[in-house]
Scaffold this active site. Structure first.
Site, PDB file in Angstrom:
ATOM      1  N   LYS A 191      19.231  38.217  52.518  1.00  0.00           N
ATOM      2  CA  LYS A 191      18.188  38.887  52.971  1.00  0.00           C
ATOM      3  C   LYS A 191      17.516  39.843  51.947  1.00  0.00           C
ATOM      4  CE  LYS A 191      16.861  42.739  54.403  1.00  0.00           C
ATOM      5  NZ  LYS A 191      15.488  42.838  54.159  1.00  0.00           N
ATOM      6  N   GLU A 264      26.348  47.894  45.182  1.00  0.00           N
ATOM      7  CA  GLU A 264      25.925  48.576  43.897  1.00  0.00           C
ATOM      8  C   GLU A 264      24.710  49.514  44.371  1.00  0.00           C
ATOM      9  OE1 GLU A 264      23.452  47.291  40.244  1.00  0.00           O
ATOM     10  OE2 GLU A 264      23.225  49.256  41.208  1.00  0.00           O
ATOM     11  N   CYS A 298      18.113  51.394  39.112  1.00  0.00           N
ATOM     12  CA  CYS A 298      19.054  52.130  39.656  1.00  0.00           C
ATOM     13  C   CYS A 298      20.047  52.759  38.224  1.00  0.00           C
ATOM     14  CB  CYS A 298      20.202  51.378  40.350  1.00  0.00           C
ATOM     15  SG  CYS A 298      20.629  49.617  39.561  1.00  0.00           S
ATOM     16  N   GLU A 396      18.391  61.434  43.728  1.00  0.00           N
ATOM     17  CA  GLU A 396      17.783  60.019  42.819  1.00  0.00           C
ATOM     18  C   GLU A 396      16.443  60.162  43.258  1.00  0.00           C
ATOM     19  OE1 GLU A 396      18.787  56.228  44.370  1.00  0.00           O
ATOM     20  OE2 GLU A 396      19.052  55.341  42.343  1.00  0.00           O
TER      21      GLU A 396
END
Ligand code: NAI
Ligand code: MG
Length: 528
Positions: A191, A264, A298, A396
């Site tokens: 997906k 992750e 990331c 973040e």
């Protein structure tokens, strides 16, 4: 919409951009799917096409077909499966122009960054294509009774791996995790993120061109909340890459269904600069590590800790190098920095920077959106005087924004680097590589680079990468990234004497002899 005999609906969805023509037909849809989601090009905000908003029935169909195809795939020789990866590597390199165009079209990223994706997918395909037999082959292990117990370990495929991938590196993060799963004998259902499904579909097309059996690799498109729950319930393994917040939801669903999973997730990655660092190389590497993919990475640097003796000089040089970055919305290798992916990302980055400015942070360069270049462009931004009550200090940002802080002792730098819920990536910059290694080992992050921002660890595919703490569970790459898609099965053959006292031997004697044997085995190196 018409439904063909195999149960696939033939979609009547308009595609405005010819670079993605026909790809939407590769989505698995049952006849129930009628809704679509528009997709736009971030460079100009124009519509490029639409994807089906798949739901439960589509996911169930995709998993059913995948499961059917997986049986014969798992029976093939490992060498045959390796060959598909090897041909796929060639196709990715040969067709890189088409791939780069679609990656840029959907993400608005710079072409140089799009090439990083092509490079890593090719590296991953090549790496695993030579290691299937080595990593997956049957292993002999030590049996409990010397000579009499014969033990083997088989690495059995889990079955169907369901992968949920993000929009930031959409080709790499959809394909690089699928390749080891396929090599291990699994089927894969992906997906992709709503914004970037076409490049995953292109990957499916190339894999099938490379010889992957039809139906082994399925793609369902649409939103996470619509697809995620059914996917998690029906597959055998869940692999997720994306935000920590969504990762928690996926992990909860996987846990409830007792599905193996890897995640992750996000990072707030520190870079530590020591006074003996080669500043030319450090500044160049850190600017790349902070602003590559417009910071939507990331493992990108978001926090810089610089020794007080070189702080002012470092800030001046880092700012000067940032000013030199070229931004642009073009399909060539010239600009180093592209657009953000969406209005949502632009809003989040703007909010972080505005909040920091209002609370007293100093903006040295950037700090503004650039609607003159495209609707979601934001300037590479360097801040100092950032403190704990500002959102961007610990959260973040996932944009082209870095904060620089001074430190005075190594102890303090390591403490600051570790003072975060995240633990994905870090970097240490120093001329003394032994000292660098030593500092690296004290940082709680899954990957730590010395004199490089992230490429040295990430592109070394032989070694595992992933997050500690809230940055994730499990690892990708290397042997670990392949074996996670398998179940270790222990098969033991017992010959002659079994695990009970021989006929006529009383148990007290058996206990005595066995205890003696255990002591003896422990003393003889060959028997331990
Ligand atoms: P997200 O983590 O929500 O999306 C990643 C993938 O998960 C997409 O395919 C999405 O459709 C899917 N998803 C969303 N909700 C789901 C659910 N309930 N169940 C199953 N799958 C689900 O990230 P999003 O919303 O695109 O971006 C939000 C923020 O996340 C970004 O601003 C950024 O900070 C962070 N992010 C971090 C990434 C990383 O690699 N560290 C990658 C993407 C986003
Ligand atoms: Mg989300």
């Amino acid at each position: 919409m018409t439904v063909s005999e195999t149960g696939s609906a033939s979609l009547d969805i308009a595609t405005e951009d010819e670079r993605i023509a026909g790809l939407v037909d590769l989505v698995t849809v049952a006849d129930s799917t009628t809704e679509t989601i528009p997709v736009e090009a971030p460079f100009d905000g124009e519509r490029i096409g639409a994807i089906p908003a798949c739901g439960e029935a589509d996911v169930e169909l995709a998993v059913e077909r995948a499961r059917e195809a997986q049986r014969s795939w798992a029976e093939r020789d490992i060498a045959e499966r390796e060959e598909v990866l090897s041909r796929f590597q060639d196709l990715v390199l040969d067709r890189r122009k088409e791939l780069l165009d679609i990656i840029q079209l959907e993400t608005g990223k710079a072409r140089r960054t799009a090439f990083e994706e092509v490079q890593v997918v090719a590296l991953t395909a090549g790496y695993y294509s030579h290691r299937g037999e080595r990593f997956l082959g049957r292993e002999k292990r030590k049996g409990v009774m010397p000579v009499l117990t014969d033990v083997e370990v088989n690495h059995v495929p889990v079955g169907v791996a369901g992968l949920i991938s993000p929009w930031n590196y959409p080709f790499e993060l959809a394909l690089s995790d699928a390749l080891p799963a396929l090599l291990a004998g699994n089927a894969v259902v992906i997906k992709p993120a709503e914004q970037t499904s076409f490049i995953a579909l292109k990957g499916k097309q190339l894999l099938e061109e490379a010889g992957l059996p039809a139906d082994l690799f399925q793609i369902v498109t649409g939103t996470g909340p619509d697809i995620g729950p059914t996917l998690t319930e029906t597959v055998d393994y869940v692999g997720f890459t994306g935000s920590t917040a969504t990762g928690r939801i996926v992990a909860e669903q996987a846990g409830r269904n007792l599905k193996k999973c890897s995640l992750e997730l996000g990072g707030k990655n520190p870079a530590l600069v020591f006074p003996d660092a080669d500043l030319d190389r450090t500044v160049e590497g850190m600017v790349q590590g902070a602003f590559s993919n417009t910071g939507q990475l990331c493992i990108a640097i978001e926090r810089c800790y610089v020794h007080e003796d070189i702080f002012d000089e470092f800030v001046d040089r880092f700012v000067a190098a940032t000013e030199e970055l070229e931004l642009g919305a073009t399909y060539d290798f010239k600009p180093g920095v592209g657009s953000l992916v969406s209005e949502e990302q632009l809003e989040k980055v703007t909010a972080h920077v505005e909040d920091a400015k209002a609370s007293g942070a100093t903006v040295h360069v950037g700090g503004e959106a650039r609607p003159d270049l495209g609707p979601y462009f934001f300037e590479p931004t360097v801040l100092t005087d950032v403190d704990l009550d500002m959102d961007l200090c610990c959260e973040e940002t996932f944009g082209p924004v870095v904060s620089i802080y001074p430190f005075s002792t190594t102890e303090e730098a390591v403490e600051e680097a570790n003072d975060t819920d995240y633990g994905l990536n870090a970097s240490v910059w120093t001329s003394d590589t032994e000292f660098g290694r030593d500092v690296a080992r004290r940082i709680r992050a899954g990957t730590v680079n010395v004199n490089e921002a992230y490429g040295a660890t990430y592109a070394s595919i032989d070694a595992p990468m992933g997050g500690m703490k809230d940055s994730g569970i499990g690892r990708r790459h290397g042997k670990e990234g392949l074996l996670k898609y398998t179940e270790s099965q222990n098969v033991a053959v017992q010959k002659g004497q079994g695990m009970a006292p021989p006929d006529g031997v009383p148990f007290w004697l058996y206990a005595k002899l066995t205890s003696g044997a255990l002591r003896l085995f422990d003393k003889v190196p060959g028997l331990r």
